[in-house]
Write a protein that holds these residues in place. Structure first.
Motif, short mmCIF file in Angstrom:
data_model
loop_
_atom_site.label_atom_id
_atom_site.label_comp_id
_atom_site.label_asym_id
_atom_site.label_seq_id
_atom_site.Cartn_x
_atom_site.Cartn_y
_atom_site.Cartn_z
N THR A 150 0.90 -10.96 12.29
CA THR A 150 -0.21 -11.80 11.85
C THR A 150 0.05 -12.55 10.55
O THR A 150 -0.77 -13.33 10.12
N ALA A 151 1.17 -12.33 9.89
CA ALA A 151 1.45 -12.99 8.62
C ALA A 151 1.67 -14.49 8.83
O ALA A 151 2.17 -14.91 9.87
N GLU A 152 1.27 -15.29 7.84
CA GLU A 152 1.39 -16.73 7.94
C GLU A 152 2.16 -17.28 6.75
O GLU A 152 2.36 -16.60 5.76
N GLY A 153 2.54 -18.55 6.85
CA GLY A 153 3.14 -19.25 5.72
C GLY A 153 4.47 -18.69 5.26
O GLY A 153 4.81 -18.79 4.10
N GLY A 154 5.24 -18.08 6.15
CA GLY A 154 6.53 -17.53 5.77
C GLY A 154 6.48 -16.08 5.32
O GLY A 154 7.51 -15.46 5.09
N ALA A 155 5.28 -15.53 5.17
CA ALA A 155 5.16 -14.11 4.79
C ALA A 155 5.54 -13.23 5.98
O ALA A 155 5.40 -13.64 7.14
N PHE A 156 6.03 -12.04 5.69
CA PHE A 156 6.33 -11.09 6.77
C PHE A 156 6.25 -9.68 6.23
O PHE A 156 6.33 -9.43 5.02
N ALA A 157 6.04 -8.73 7.15
CA ALA A 157 5.94 -7.32 6.79
C ALA A 157 7.31 -6.67 6.86
O ALA A 157 8.09 -6.93 7.77
N ILE A 158 7.55 -5.81 5.89
CA ILE A 158 8.73 -4.95 5.86
C ILE A 158 8.37 -3.67 6.62
O ILE A 158 7.22 -3.25 6.64
N ARG A 159 9.33 -3.02 7.19
CA ARG A 159 9.10 -1.76 7.90
C ARG A 159 8.47 -0.74 6.95
O ARG A 159 8.98 -0.47 5.87
N ASN A 160 7.34 -0.18 7.36
CA ASN A 160 6.69 0.87 6.55
C ASN A 160 7.31 2.23 6.89
O ASN A 160 8.24 2.32 7.69
N TRP A 213 2.33 -0.12 3.71
CA TRP A 213 2.31 -1.57 3.97
C TRP A 213 3.12 -2.28 2.89
O TRP A 213 2.96 -2.01 1.69
N VAL A 214 3.96 -3.22 3.31
CA VAL A 214 4.73 -4.06 2.40
C VAL A 214 4.76 -5.45 3.02
O VAL A 214 5.49 -5.69 3.99
N LEU A 215 3.97 -6.36 2.48
CA LEU A 215 3.88 -7.73 2.98
C LEU A 215 4.48 -8.64 1.91
O LEU A 215 3.94 -8.72 0.80
N VAL A 216 5.58 -9.29 2.21
CA VAL A 216 6.33 -10.08 1.22
C VAL A 216 6.23 -11.58 1.49
O VAL A 216 5.88 -12.01 2.59
N ASN A 217 6.57 -12.35 0.45
CA ASN A 217 6.69 -13.81 0.52
C ASN A 217 5.37 -14.50 0.90
O ASN A 217 5.36 -15.47 1.65
N ILE A 218 4.28 -14.00 0.35
CA ILE A 218 2.97 -14.63 0.54
C ILE A 218 2.92 -15.84 -0.38
O ILE A 218 3.16 -15.72 -1.59
N PRO A 219 2.63 -17.03 0.15
CA PRO A 219 2.60 -18.23 -0.70
C PRO A 219 1.60 -18.10 -1.85
O PRO A 219 0.56 -17.44 -1.72
N ALA A 220 1.90 -18.74 -2.96
CA ALA A 220 1.03 -18.70 -4.15
C ALA A 220 -0.34 -19.28 -3.87
O ALA A 220 -1.30 -18.96 -4.58
N CYS A 247 0.87 -1.18 0.00
CA CYS A 247 0.00 0.00 0.00
C CYS A 247 0.90 1.22 0.00
O CYS A 247 1.76 1.37 0.88
N TYR A 248 0.70 2.08 -0.99
CA TYR A 248 1.59 3.22 -1.22
C TYR A 248 0.76 4.46 -1.51
O TYR A 248 -0.24 4.41 -2.23
N TYR A 301 6.08 4.55 8.63
CA TYR A 301 5.86 4.91 10.04
C TYR A 301 6.93 4.28 10.92
O TYR A 301 7.04 4.59 12.10
N GLY A 302 7.66 3.29 10.38
CA GLY A 302 8.70 2.61 11.13
C GLY A 302 8.24 1.32 11.77
O GLY A 302 8.98 0.72 12.55
N THR A 303 7.03 0.85 11.44
CA THR A 303 6.52 -0.39 12.01
C THR A 303 6.45 -1.48 10.95
O THR A 303 6.33 -1.20 9.76
N GLN A 304 6.52 -2.72 11.38
CA GLN A 304 6.41 -3.85 10.47
C GLN A 304 4.96 -4.33 10.48
O GLN A 304 4.64 -5.41 10.98
N ALA A 305 4.09 -3.49 9.92
CA ALA A 305 2.65 -3.73 9.91
C ALA A 305 2.02 -2.76 8.91
O ALA A 305 2.73 -1.96 8.28
N TYR A 306 0.71 -2.85 8.79
CA TYR A 306 -0.04 -1.87 8.01
C TYR A 306 -0.16 -0.60 8.84
O TYR A 306 -0.48 -0.65 10.03
N GLY A 307 0.10 0.53 8.22
CA GLY A 307 -0.11 1.83 8.86
C GLY A 307 -1.13 2.60 8.04
O GLY A 307 -0.95 2.80 6.84
#
Length: 179
Positions: free
Chosen positions: A103-113, A82-89, A68-69, A115-121
């Motif tokens: 809250t990410a599952e299956g190996g996915a994780f959030a990159i720092r946005n 928001w930057v959520l990477v490595n979401i399984p196909a 989200c940009y 705001y400086g948090t690893q989540a949706y802002g």
């Protein structure tokens, strides 16, 4: 108070073209205002990420990235919410609130946005500025995962996306804080 500046281009128009697929949401609509629930607490919101569902992506998709940009932020680099990477196909939707930290599952994780948090802002444009566009994009990738860590910058993720995106789906709601 409007910040009186030109409207920036859609950043995806500036990248090499890729095929499109479909992203829909029970919570947001293309070109329509976001509900305050999806805004930042500084403007009365709850920092809830909206529900997203996608379909029609290429059969050779091996993973997804959701971003989200805000290209309308009064900076030279926009604002990454928001930057959520490595979401399984195998994942083709995210429920409302999936952007909460941890809250990410299956190996996915959030990159720092930005705001400086690893989540949706959530959205928080300057009060009185014109409506800002929030580009929720789902990127279908040709790799199972990007070789990144959670402390990568959103710009570095974007650089990697340019070389691995097979197709992209974008929904563009808006948000404005009256002055």
């Amino acid at each position: 108070m409007s910040l009186d500046r030109p409207i920036p281009p859609d950043p995806y128009d500036l990248l090499p073209p890729v095929p499109a697929f479909t992203v829909t949401s029970d919570d947001v609509r293309d070109g329509e205002p976001l509900d305050v629930e999806f805004a930042h607490p500084s403007v009365g919101g709850n920092d809830q990420s909206p529900q997203l569902t996608w379909s029609g992506f290429p059969a050779e998709t091996r993973s997804f990235v959701v971003t989200c940009y805000d290209p309308d932020a009064p900076t030279t680099s926009g604002f990454w919410h928001w930057v959520l990477v490595n979401i399984p196909a195998s994942v083709t939707q995210l429920p409302r609130g999936a952007g909460m930290a941890g809250t990410a599952e299956g190996g996915a994780f959030a990159i720092r946005n930005d705001y400086g948090t690893q989540a949706y802002g959530g959205a928080a444009p300057p009060a009185g500025d014109r409506p800002h566009r929030y580009l929720f994009a789902v990127h279908a990738l040709d790799v199972e995962k990007l070789d990144l860590t959670p402390d990568a910058s959103p710009a570095y993720v974007g650089f990697n996306l340019t070389f691995h995106t097979l197709a992209r789906a974008v929904i563009r709601p808006t948000f404005q804080v009256k002055g």
